[in-house]
Design an enzyme around this catalytic site. Structure first.
Site, short mmCIF file in Angstrom:
data_model
loop_
_atom_site.label_atom_id
_atom_site.label_comp_id
_atom_site.label_asym_id
_atom_site.label_seq_id
_atom_site.Cartn_x
_atom_site.Cartn_y
_atom_site.Cartn_z
N THR A 177 0.82 -1.22 0.00
CA THR A 177 0.00 0.00 0.00
C THR A 177 0.85 1.27 0.00
O THR A 177 1.64 1.50 0.91
CB THR A 177 -0.93 0.00 1.24
OG1 THR A 177 -1.69 -1.21 1.24
CG2 THR A 177 -1.86 1.20 1.22
N GLY A 199 -0.30 7.47 -1.27
CA GLY A 199 -1.04 8.27 -2.24
C GLY A 199 -2.15 7.50 -2.95
O GLY A 199 -3.19 8.06 -3.27
N GLY A 207 -3.38 4.03 -2.12
CA GLY A 207 -4.23 3.15 -1.30
C GLY A 207 -4.79 1.97 -2.08
O GLY A 207 -4.04 1.17 -2.66
N GLY A 262 -25.01 -6.38 26.87
CA GLY A 262 -25.36 -5.11 27.51
C GLY A 262 -24.11 -4.33 27.86
O GLY A 262 -23.12 -4.35 27.12
N GLU A 286 -6.40 -5.93 2.63
CA GLU A 286 -6.39 -6.94 1.55
C GLU A 286 -7.60 -6.76 0.63
O GLU A 286 -8.23 -7.72 0.19
CB GLU A 286 -6.30 -8.36 2.12
CG GLU A 286 -4.94 -8.60 2.76
CD GLU A 286 -4.68 -10.03 3.13
OE1 GLU A 286 -5.05 -10.92 2.36
OE2 GLU A 286 -4.07 -10.24 4.19
C1 LIG Z 1 -4.81 -2.86 10.27
C2 LIG Z 1 -4.33 -2.71 8.86
C3 LIG Z 1 -3.30 -3.54 8.40
C4 LIG Z 1 -2.82 -3.39 7.10
N1 LIG Z 1 -1.75 -4.17 6.69
C5 LIG Z 1 -1.23 -3.97 5.45
C6 LIG Z 1 -0.07 -4.70 5.03
O1 LIG Z 1 0.46 -5.54 5.76
N2 LIG Z 1 0.43 -4.44 3.80
C7 LIG Z 1 -0.12 -3.52 2.95
O2 LIG Z 1 0.40 -3.34 1.88
N3 LIG Z 1 -1.22 -2.81 3.33
C8 LIG Z 1 -1.79 -3.01 4.55
N4 LIG Z 1 -2.88 -2.30 4.95
C9 LIG Z 1 -3.42 -1.27 4.05
C10 LIG Z 1 -4.74 -1.64 3.44
O3 LIG Z 1 -4.56 -2.65 2.48
C11 LIG Z 1 -5.38 -0.36 2.91
O4 LIG Z 1 -5.77 0.40 4.04
C12 LIG Z 1 -6.53 -0.64 1.98
O5 LIG Z 1 -6.11 -1.19 0.78
C13 LIG Z 1 -7.34 0.63 1.69
O6 LIG Z 1 -6.49 1.66 1.27
P1 LIG Z 1 -6.63 3.10 1.97
O7 LIG Z 1 -6.56 2.92 3.45
O8 LIG Z 1 -5.67 4.03 1.35
O9 LIG Z 1 -8.09 3.56 1.65
P2 LIG Z 1 -8.61 4.20 0.28
O10 LIG Z 1 -7.97 3.54 -0.88
O11 LIG Z 1 -8.53 5.68 0.42
O12 LIG Z 1 -10.12 3.75 0.30
C14 LIG Z 1 -11.04 4.30 1.25
C15 LIG Z 1 -12.37 3.64 1.09
O13 LIG Z 1 -12.87 3.90 -0.23
C16 LIG Z 1 -13.67 2.82 -0.65
N5 LIG Z 1 -13.16 2.30 -1.93
C17 LIG Z 1 -11.88 2.03 -2.25
N6 LIG Z 1 -11.78 1.53 -3.50
C18 LIG Z 1 -13.05 1.53 -3.99
C19 LIG Z 1 -13.62 1.12 -5.23
N7 LIG Z 1 -12.86 0.63 -6.24
N8 LIG Z 1 -14.96 1.25 -5.38
C20 LIG Z 1 -15.74 1.73 -4.39
N9 LIG Z 1 -15.26 2.13 -3.19
C21 LIG Z 1 -13.93 2.00 -2.98
C22 LIG Z 1 -13.61 1.75 0.46
O14 LIG Z 1 -14.73 1.91 1.32
C23 LIG Z 1 -12.35 2.11 1.20
O15 LIG Z 1 -12.37 1.67 2.55
C24 LIG Z 1 -3.41 -2.44 6.24
C25 LIG Z 1 -4.47 -1.65 6.69
C26 LIG Z 1 -4.94 -1.77 7.98
C27 LIG Z 1 -6.08 -0.89 8.44
#
Ligand SMILES: Cc1cc2nc3c(=O)[nH]c(=O)nc-3n(C[C@H](O)[C@H](O)[C@H](O)COP(=O)(O)OP(=O)(O)OC[C@H]3O[C@@H](n4cnc5c(N)ncnc54)[C@H](O)[C@@H]3O)c2cc1C
Length: 388
Positions: free
Chosen positions: A132, A135, A137, A344, A368
């Site tokens: 991830t 920029g 995500g 509760g 994931e």
């Molecule tokens: C506890 C935790 C552990 C993690 N561990 C890892 C790891 O080990 N390795 C790693 O690489 N990453 C890891 N991640 C990152 C994780 O994979 C990302 O947080 C995730 O892919 C979402 O990216 P973002 O947080 O930037 O959210 P964004 O990409 O900004 O997305 C925000 C929201 O937009 C919505 N959205 C996104 N895409 C779409 C779409 N195509 N259509 C409609 N709605 C959409 C979803 O509701 C999403 O939650 C971890 C995250 C957490 C919270």
């Protein structure tokens, strides 16, 4: 007592039933409440313990100290379900050994496999999966972390965020843009040792259910040519192939959390007396319990169907893994919420299992591939069946 009848489903053989029973017994005697204030130390201890007991051997192929010739997704899922039922952090420690070594298992050179996989299986190296970008995500294909050729090897600049085991990992499997083409076709995978110069931990991230988590920075980080995993430009496909295995197991972990919540809620409902009856005598509580049972069983069917398809039918299972992850994580959230309601005030009290389950489950609907991303995968697979 958690329902074990699903182990008689045709998805499993005798080795799976034995594995589930032995691990359940081990968890009962070896896993204890953990200290949320020091998850780094707890996680290191758990990886060592899981390694010494032999459970991490399921994360790698037999040729490198594992159990099965190729990864057995049903075993991985059963292990995650069982660990999650006992301890979210133990499940996390196990899962990351698998996810952080999966790309090496699938595509690594012989040298990379020998250098990392036996140590992962023994709990001697802690693994991480760095996909991830801050920029981009969820839009993984447009990641910006950049790799250029330099001095016969590579130079890396950029950042990765929300990286599980960030800060305690011995190595990271890193996905970054090598630029053979725009988007998904210009990404490659690399293995990066934690001590590599130019790699730093920019920030540790605290989340609602504490796990080791960090933002990594790469400032002109140099890698040898031998760090490349698989072919250049095939890193996105490598990440997706790795996720195809582990997405099913995220569903399994959610299922473990849900089963624990159902057990806790059932025991509470049967003993909590209000007026002349127990909560379990109340039809509204019974309706909640019935919905929870339905969610647990449907999740189990989807999770183990996806695992079986890959293990036994040898089929790519992106659609089924997405269905399993989507349904199991979303419905576990609902099961756990109902369990908190049945408890509760006690349900939101620190130290009560349903309170920590309520925090543990949330991130599984985001990482994931968020639930919405799973819907995209499912809809695309469905529509492609109808394409002329
Ligand atoms: C506890 C935790 C552990 C993690 N561990 C890892 C790891 O080990 N390795 C790693 O690489 N990453 C890891 N991640 C990152 C994780 O994979 C990302 O947080 C995730 O892919 C979402 O990216 P973002 O947080 O930037 O959210 P964004 O990409 O900004 O997305 C925000 C929201 O937009 C919505 N959205 C996104 N895409 C779409 C779409 N195509 N259509 C409609 N709605 C959409 C979803 O509701 C999403 O939650 C971890 C995250 C957490 C919270």
């Amino acid at each position: 007592m958690a329902d074990r009848s699903f182990l008689d489903w045709p998805f499993f053989d005798e080795s799976h039933r034995r594995l589930a029973a032995e691990l359940d017994e081990w968890c009962g005697s070896e896993l204890h409440e953990h200290d949320e204030a020091d998850v780094d130390a707890e996680c290191r201890t758990l990886v060592r313990k899981l390694g010494q007991a032999g459970w991490l051997r399921y994360c790698v192929p037999a040729a490198y100290g594992g159990v099965h010739e190729r990864l057995d997704v049903r075993s991985l899922a059963l292990i995650r379900e069982t660990l999650a039922r006992h301890s979210g952090l133990a499940d996390f420690a196990f899962a990351m050994q698998g996810l952080g070594s999966g790309t090496i298992t699938l595509l690594g050179t012989e040298e990379q496999k020998r250098a990392y996989l036996p140590a992962v299986a023994q709990g001697e190296k802690i693994a991480a999966f760095a996909l991830t970008d801050p920029g981009s995500g969820s839009d993984v294909a447009n990641m910006e972390t950049r790799v250029e050729e330099a001095d016969g090897g590579y130079a890396v600049n950029g950042a990765k965020t929300y990286i599980s085991n960030g800060g305690i990992a011995d190595y990271y499997v890193l996905f970054a843009r090598t630029g053979e083409a725009p988007g998904a076709k210009g990404i490659s995978a690399f293995v990066v040792d934690a001590g590599t110069s130019g790699l730093s931990i920019a920030e540790r991230i605290r989340v609602i259910a504490p796990h080791p988590l960090a933002t990594l920075r790469f400032d002109d980080m140099r890698l040898p040519a031998s760090a490349l995993i698989g072919e250049r430009g095939k890193g996105f496909a490598a990440a997706m192939a790795t996720l195809d295995i582990f997405r099913t197991t995220v569903g399994a972990a959610a299922l473990g959390f849900a089963r624990r919540a159902l057990d806790e809620a059932t025991a509470r409902a049967m003993t909590r007396r209000l007026g002349n009856a127990t909560l379990a005598d109340n039809p509204i509580t019974q309706s909640k319990l019935a919905e929870m049972v339905l969610d647990v069983d449907t999740s189990a069917l989807l999770v183990y169907r996806a695992a079986w398809l890959r293990d036994v039918k040898g089929q790519r299972n992106s659609r089924e893994a997405a269905l399993a992850k989507l349904h199991a994580t979303d419905s576990a959230q609902s099961v756990i919420d109902k369990a908190v309601q049945i408890f509760g005030g006690l349900g939101v009290t620190h130290g009560v299992p349903v309170e920590s389950l309520y925090r543990e489950i949330r991130a599984l609907r985001i990482y994931e591939g968020a639930s919405e991303v799973q819907k995209v995968v499912i809809a695309r697979a469905h529509l492609s069946e109808f394409a002329p």
